[in-house]
Design a protein around this motif. Structure first.
Motif, PDB file in Angstrom:
ATOM      1  N   ASP A 112     -64.724 -35.945-102.763  1.00 47.09           N
ATOM      2  CA  ASP A 112     -65.910 -35.113-102.596  1.00 47.09           C
ATOM      3  C   ASP A 112     -65.660 -33.894-101.721  1.00 47.09           C
ATOM      4  O   ASP A 112     -66.584 -33.144-101.407  1.00 47.09           O
ATOM      5  CB  ASP A 112     -67.066 -35.936-102.015  1.00 47.09           C
ATOM      6  N   GLY A 113     -64.411 -33.695-101.303  1.00 46.09           N
ATOM      7  CA  GLY A 113     -64.062 -32.525-100.510  1.00 46.09           C
ATOM      8  C   GLY A 113     -64.141 -32.727 -99.017  1.00 46.09           C
ATOM      9  O   GLY A 113     -63.681 -31.867 -98.243  1.00 46.09           O
ATOM     10  N   LYS A 114     -64.698 -33.847 -98.563  1.00 42.24           N
ATOM     11  CA  LYS A 114     -64.820 -34.073 -97.129  1.00 42.24           C
ATOM     12  C   LYS A 114     -63.462 -34.426 -96.528  1.00 42.24           C
ATOM     13  O   LYS A 114     -62.682 -35.176 -97.128  1.00 42.24           O
ATOM     14  CB  LYS A 114     -65.819 -35.194 -96.854  1.00 42.24           C
ATOM     15  N   PRO A 115     -63.171 -33.905 -95.331  1.00 37.03           N
ATOM     16  CA  PRO A 115     -61.873 -34.203 -94.709  1.00 37.03           C
ATOM     17  C   PRO A 115     -61.893 -35.571 -94.025  1.00 37.03           C
ATOM     18  O   PRO A 115     -62.929 -36.027 -93.537  1.00 37.03           O
ATOM     19  CB  PRO A 115     -61.722 -33.075 -93.686  1.00 37.03           C
ATOM     20  N   ILE A 116     -60.760 -36.218 -93.997  1.00 37.72           N
ATOM     21  CA  ILE A 116     -60.590 -37.449 -93.220  1.00 37.72           C
ATOM     22  C   ILE A 116     -59.281 -37.339 -92.449  1.00 37.72           C
ATOM     23  O   ILE A 116     -58.321 -36.720 -92.908  1.00 37.72           O
ATOM     24  CB  ILE A 116     -60.580 -38.712 -94.108  1.00 37.72           C
ATOM     25  N   THR A 117     -59.272 -37.911 -91.271  1.00 36.62           N
ATOM     26  CA  THR A 117     -58.068 -37.933 -90.442  1.00 36.62           C
ATOM     27  C   THR A 117     -57.346 -39.248 -90.684  1.00 36.62           C
ATOM     28  O   THR A 117     -57.956 -40.320 -90.606  1.00 36.62           O
ATOM     29  CB  THR A 117     -58.433 -37.793 -88.957  1.00 36.62           C
ATOM     30  N   VAL A 118     -56.055 -39.179 -90.994  1.00 38.73           N
ATOM     31  CA  VAL A 118     -55.287 -40.387 -91.297  1.00 38.73           C
ATOM     32  C   VAL A 118     -54.046 -40.450 -90.414  1.00 38.73           C
ATOM     33  O   VAL A 118     -53.559 -39.428 -89.912  1.00 38.73           O
ATOM     34  CB  VAL A 118     -54.861 -40.427 -92.786  1.00 38.73           C
ATOM     35  N   ARG A 119     -53.569 -41.679 -90.240  1.00 40.69           N
ATOM     36  CA  ARG A 119     -52.305 -41.906 -89.547  1.00 40.69           C
ATOM     37  C   ARG A 119     -51.357 -42.566 -90.539  1.00 40.69           C
ATOM     38  O   ARG A 119     -51.710 -43.555 -91.178  1.00 40.69           O
ATOM     39  CB  ARG A 119     -52.504 -42.784 -88.314  1.00 40.69           C
ATOM     40  N   ILE A 120     -50.134 -42.020 -90.647  1.00 47.28           N
ATOM     41  CA  ILE A 120     -49.190 -42.456 -91.681  1.00 47.28           C
ATOM     42  C   ILE A 120     -47.939 -43.038 -91.034  1.00 47.28           C
ATOM     43  O   ILE A 120     -47.361 -42.439 -90.124  1.00 47.28           O
ATOM     44  CB  ILE A 120     -48.785 -41.278 -92.586  1.00 47.28           C
ATOM     45  N   ASN A 121     -47.553 -44.214 -91.517  1.00 49.65           N
ATOM     46  CA  ASN A 121     -46.243 -44.788 -91.200  1.00 49.65           C
ATOM     47  C   ASN A 121     -45.524 -44.989 -92.533  1.00 49.65           C
ATOM     48  O   ASN A 121     -46.062 -45.636 -93.435  1.00 49.65           O
ATOM     49  CB  ASN A 121     -46.388 -46.129 -90.472  1.00 49.65           C
ATOM     50  N   GLY A 122     -44.339 -44.409 -92.661  1.00 49.40           N
ATOM     51  CA  GLY A 122     -43.671 -44.495 -93.954  1.00 49.40           C
ATOM     52  C   GLY A 122     -42.172 -44.347 -93.848  1.00 49.40           C
ATOM     53  O   GLY A 122     -41.595 -44.303 -92.751  1.00 49.40           O
ATOM     54  N   ARG A 123     -41.553 -44.297 -94.999  1.00 48.71           N
ATOM     55  CA  ARG A 123     -40.091 -44.149 -95.050  1.00 48.71           C
ATOM     56  C   ARG A 123     -39.690 -43.438 -96.332  1.00 48.71           C
ATOM     57  O   ARG A 123     -40.451 -43.376 -97.298  1.00 48.71           O
ATOM     58  CB  ARG A 123     -39.416 -45.506 -94.984  1.00 48.71           C
ATOM     59  N   THR A 124     -38.466 -42.913 -96.294  1.00 51.46           N
ATOM     60  CA  THR A 124     -37.883 -42.249 -97.461  1.00 51.46           C
ATOM     61  C   THR A 124     -37.091 -43.274 -98.270  1.00 51.46           C
ATOM     62  O   THR A 124     -36.385 -44.114 -97.706  1.00 51.46           O
ATOM     63  CB  THR A 124     -36.956 -41.105 -97.014  1.00 51.46           C
ATOM     64  N   LEU A 125     -37.184 -43.208 -99.590  1.00 52.16           N
ATOM     65  CA  LEU A 125     -36.463 -44.115-100.481  1.00 52.16           C
ATOM     66  C   LEU A 125     -35.308 -43.371-101.140  1.00 52.16           C
ATOM     67  O   LEU A 125     -35.500 -42.276-101.690  1.00 52.16           O
ATOM     68  CB  LEU A 125     -37.410 -44.662-101.556  1.00 52.16           C
ATOM     69  N   ARG A 126     -34.097 -43.956-101.073  1.00 48.94           N
ATOM     70  CA  ARG A 126     -32.905 -43.357-101.692  1.00 48.94           C
ATOM     71  C   ARG A 126     -32.152 -44.426-102.478  1.00 48.94           C
ATOM     72  O   ARG A 126     -32.235 -45.616-102.161  1.00 48.94           O
ATOM     73  CB  ARG A 126     -31.995 -42.740-100.632  1.00 48.94           C
TER      74      ARG A 126
END
Length: 777
Positions: free
Chosen positions: A358-372
């Motif tokens: 709907d266009g509304k902003p949300i603040t997120v926290r991301i924990n991730g990794r790169t895949l090779r």
């Protein structure tokens, strides 16, 4: 029979035929329709009756057979054994026998049969004829013969194979099994040979195995099946390759099979399936969003939580999007985080702003990794996403509450000191006014000083209301009654171009609050609403019962779950943006032009609601109007009755002894001097500790303690508590400009009529002193 056969009894064939015909009458139907070959044979070996099945086995017609005997179609190598059994029966040594023998087919080839012969006798046990049953076992014998021709090397292969191997005839009987088969299924060759699956395995398994055999026999080609059998350590699953065995003429005479045990593979597959199911369940049910995207940001996988977080109806809809282009509000942030992830291989606690559907902003926290892959080529990235929007809003609310608390403390402290100054100003103004004649010119100046002090006192009360330190006189009341009474005067306040609607809850719960302060709250909100609707509009005041659950309270700190009476004041005015909403309760903040408004209206509302044990929320958007929601705790107490008032005192002077305790020297001097002028004996002290010492040193009576509430070292409430215990009957008058937190905890110690709020006039002080002294204990 031939000469090699024993001589039959001296009875003609007619006797045998007559006896046979009588004995056969009841068996004719079964005899002719039997699936196996049957025959009645005379004692001389001639055929007497031959059924259809036997004729089909040997290929002869009934006429051909009746013209000869059984010896003529018996293989020479098998005739001696057959005749030997016949002699034994005629000598009554045996009654029946069974043997495998060979007949010559009419076409000339030999065929194997299983022959069962029984001697039939009359009532005197005299032999009459033989009853023979014949089964064609040519195919089985052919299979057995073929198997016997398997050389030793093949036998060695069978027995040394790690896989179970078996061979069955076309009827499903086991002909041979190898050692691995014996070990795995805990059987011995001698025990299983010649038996079918139905005699070895459970019915369900046996039926499945036989069905597979028949498929191979019908197809005439090798086929693979998955079969389960009970091994020594439990059920095992095997892939069984079954194949037909052909003779030289291409006829199938047996089926073979080789089993490959896949039990461990099946267990691993099942474990993998359960693991994948648990992973999928975790993926689908976790509250955190999870995604996997290609190097260019295209989403390849996502869970329902991420779709819900971003406002999409399903993850399939979400998978049509690109993380960088469609979800990050700022694509540069995505590029920065992607680069960081590729450099370090991981993302830890990275925060970003995403965009919902709907266009509304949300603040997120991301924990991730790169895949090779194994060569180091980039396959994509995966991440776990936590929605911080609510937490950030709670943090903002908490910081706002802390700011309001700090400002409130500052305002309360200023108001406290200012009240003392105003009391001194008002007191001296009152004294000067009594000394100046009405027609003297200085009197006007004195009156102006008094009016200015009154306006300053009004501002001070508003500051105290905001800081929640004003003195309230709470009563159990019905908000509907308060609003209904106030609604009579609100139309003249808000103007004719604004429609007023009051929507009360019929059975509204009661609350405990100061009715005058609640009226001030409604008045202030109504004035604000009027100013927000310069072109007119609608003002709606509504009451309703509200049960607050834990989820609502969690998102509306510092509210706590419980039952509330809700007062809503909403308008159709200009509304406010988020920045304005964050500051509207701050003292001296106003959106009005300079010279209009003090900026204390909503600050006063905030303080009154908070001090009454409730809380207030505002909802507004530019152009959409504003709604204030006030929640006051419900109480289960009766409505308070109006208290009878005191209608004046004949004499304000007195002769009693008073102990005056006040830390502000100028105020103490003013009050003490005024009371002495009115005939009282006044003992003075600067704080509670000194007040105790003065009272201890005074050996006469002290009728009244006049004390400030908030003082250094010892406050007024503790002083009063200790002195009343030492001097029973001592009456107390508290002087206070606000209710400090420590005093608020002891509000129950304030008896009715024992509190005088600063700033006050000297005449009010004199009235309160006389009122308390003349009131019976």
């Amino acid at each position: 029979m031939s000469g090699a056969s024993p001589e039959p009894p001296e009875k003609d064939h007619q006797v045998s035929h007559r006896t046979l015909e009588g004995w056969q009458a009841g068996l004719q139907s079964s005899f002719d329709q039997a699936a196996i070959g049957m025959a009645f044979v005379g004692l001389d070996g001639h055929w007497l009756r031959i059924n259809s099945a036997l004729r089909q086995i040997v290929g002869y017609s009934e006429k051909d057979l009746l013209a000869t005997n059984f010896q003529s179609i018996t293989h020479p190598d098998d005739l001696a054994a057959d005749l030997n059994y016949v002699r034994q029966m005629l000598r009554r040594e045996i009654r029946s026998y069974q043997m495998e023998k060979r007949y010559f087919h009419k076409k000339g080839h030999a065929l194997w049969v299983l022959l069962s012969v029984t001697l039939v006798c009359d009532a005197d046990n005299n032999p009459l004829f033989f009853f023979s049953q014949v089964q064609d076992i040519t195919e089985r014998k052919r299979a057995e013969e073929a198997l016997r021709e398997i050389d030793e090397r093949f036998q060695a292969f069978l027995n040394n194979s790690p896989s179970p191997i078996f061979i069955k005839d076309t009827e499903g009987r086991y002909v041979i099994v190898n050692r691995r088969f014996e070990t795995a299924l805990r059987v011995r060759q001698e025990d299983i040979r010649g038996k079918t699956d139905a005699e070895v395995f459970a019915p369900g398994q046996a039926a499945a195995f036989r069905a597979h055999d028949l498929q191979v026999l019908r197809a005439g080609a090798s086929m693979e099946f998955e079969e389960v059998a009970q091994h020594e350590d439990g059920p095992h699953t095997s892939i069984v390759c079954k194949f037909p065995l052909l003779d030289a003429e291409g006829t199938v005479y047996a089926t073979g099979g080789i089993a490959t045990d896949i039990t461990q593979r099946k267990l691993m597959e099942e474990a993998l399936r359960r693991s994948e199911a648990r992973y999928r369940e975790l993926l689908d049910n976790t509250a955190y969003g999870i995604y996997h995207c290609a190097p260019d940001g295209q989403l390849l996988e996502a869970n329902p939580a991420l779709a819900s977080m971003l406002g999409y109806s399903s993850k399939e809809e979400l998978l049509t999007l690109n993380l960088a282009k469609d979800i990050y509000r700022n694509p540069e942030d995505c590029a920065r985080l992607f680069q960081l992830s590729r450099q370090s291989g991981r993302l830890r606690e990275a925060e970003a702003v995403w965009r919902r559907k709907d266009g509304k902003p949300i603040t997120v926290r991301i924990n991730g990794r790169t895949l090779r892959d194994d060569r180091g080529e980039l396959l994509g990235t995966e991440g776990i996403v936590e929605n911080l929007t609510e937490w950030r809003e709670l943090e903002r609310q908490f910081r706002q509450a802390q700011k309001m608390e700090a400002v409130g403390r500052l305002a309360g402290g200023i108001a406290h000191d200012f009240n003392n100054l105003l009391t001194v100003i008002s007191g001296h103004t009152e004294i000067l006014s009594s000394l100046i004649e009405p027609d003297e010119r200085p009197r006007r100046s004195v009156e102006q000083i008094g009016k200015a002090a009154g306006r300053a006192a009004s501002l001070t009360r508003q500051l105290l209301a905001f800081s929640r330190m004003q003195i309230l006189q709470p009563k159990v009341l019905d908000l509907n009654v308060v609003v209904a009474e106030l609604s009579k005067m609100l139309p003249s306040l808000i103007g004719e171009d604004i429609g007023l609607i009051f929507a009360p809850e019929p059975k509204l719960g009661r609350v405990k609050a100061d009715p005058g302060q609640i009226e001030q709250v409604i008045m202030n909100l109504a004035v604000n609403a009027r100013d927000a609707m310069p072109q007119g509009g609608k003002l709606v005041i509504q009451t309703k019962n509200f049960v607050m659950d834990a989820d609502y309270a969690r998102t509306h700190p510092p509210a706590i779950p419980g039952q509330y009476a809700m007062l809503t004041v909403s308008d159709t005015g200009q509304g406010m943006d988020a920045e304005t909403q964050s500051r509207i309760f701050e003292p001296f903040f106003t959106t009005k032009e300079q010279g209009k408004g003090t900026g204390l209206g909503l600050a006063t509302v905030y303080g009154i609601v908070k001090q009454s044990g409730g809380f207030i929320w505002v909802y507004s958007e530019p152009g959409q109007g504003t709604r204030f929601e006030i929640y006051l705790p419900r109480v289960d107490e009766p409505i308070a009755l109006a208290e009878p008032g005191n209608h004046g005192l004949a004499n304000l002077a007195g002769s009693e002894t008073l102990l005056l305790v006040e830390d502000q020297e100028d105020l103490r001097g003013l009050v003490g001097g005024f009371l002495r002028e009115n005939g009282y004996t006044v003992l003075e002290a600067r704080d509670g500790i000194e007040g105790l010492e003065v009272a201890e040193q005074h050996h006469g009576q002290i009728q009244l303690l006049v004390t400030d509430v908030v003082m250094p070292r010892m406050g007024g409430w503790e002083l009063a508590e200790r002195l009343v215990s030492l001097r029973p009957g001592l009456k107390v008058l508290y002087l206070s400009g606000y209710s400090e937190y420590s005093v608020a905890h002891h509000a129950a110690k304030y008896r009715p009529g024992t509190l005088l709020e600063k700033p006050f006039l000297m005449n009010m002080l004199a009235q309160k002193v006389r009122e308390i002294l003349e009131k019976p204990n």
